[in-house]
Design an enzyme around this catalytic site. Sequence first.
Site, PDB file in Angstrom:
ATOM      1  N   ASP A   7      84.741  86.650 -61.362  1.00 46.99           N
ATOM      2  CA  ASP A   7      85.214  87.358 -60.282  1.00 46.99           C
ATOM      3  C   ASP A   7      85.589  89.384 -60.508  1.00 46.99           C
ATOM      4  OD1 ASP A   7      86.808  88.670 -57.653  1.00 46.99           O
ATOM      5  OD2 ASP A   7      87.969  88.127 -58.357  1.00 46.99           O
ATOM      6  N   GLU A  67      80.921  86.554 -57.976  1.00 46.39           N
ATOM      7  CA  GLU A  67      80.604  87.065 -56.469  1.00 46.39           C
ATOM      8  C   GLU A  67      79.681  88.193 -56.744  1.00 46.39           C
ATOM      9  OE1 GLU A  67      84.946  86.977 -54.180  1.00 46.39           O
ATOM     10  OE2 GLU A  67      84.573  88.803 -54.236  1.00 46.39           O
ATOM     11  N   ASP A 140      92.608  86.603 -59.628  1.00 48.88           N
ATOM     12  CA  ASP A 140      91.283  87.263 -60.055  1.00 48.88           C
ATOM     13  C   ASP A 140      91.343  85.563 -60.730  1.00 48.88           C
ATOM     14  OD1 ASP A 140      91.624  90.388 -59.281  1.00 48.88           O
ATOM     15  OD2 ASP A 140      93.347  89.521 -60.295  1.00 48.88           O
TER      16      ASP A 140
END
Length: 166
Positions: A7, A67, A140
Amino acid sequence: MRIIGIDPGYAICGYGIIDVVGSSLKPVTYGVITTEAKTPEASRLEIIFNELSDILEEFRPQKFGIEKLYFARNVTTGIGVAQARGVTLLAASQQDLPIYEYTPLQVKQSVVGYGKATKEQVIYMTMNLLGIREKIKPDDAADALAIAICTAHSSHTDTLKQILQL
């Protein structure tokens, strides 16, 4: 198979590593790489790159999920995240890892089964799928584990497609 999920973030970059054993998903490690706000920009990027490179060296994943970026409101914040994402991709590339990219919608769909799931629903399902009992903190790290799960699910789909084409 070992998979790392990332992330990307400039101040906080989440990572999560899982093993895929048959149809089971097992957590290996997860956490965050943090940088201080007063640290010069180039130094912050170097910290992210170096720490992630060390993690990749230690745990030796075979796949790298990350991501995709999307800009909702704050483009200035998005630039820092894009730069952090760039150094994470460089670290993966230097390890010759295949890179898989997913939108938040794809991750939510893969983990929860619903593309508009809440953060709490994603964390809950991530914990259930990996057999983690304590809440994953910070968010996260949970997001990174969800990205790793999404990569694992995507890998199974790719394998099935290859089998069906034979």
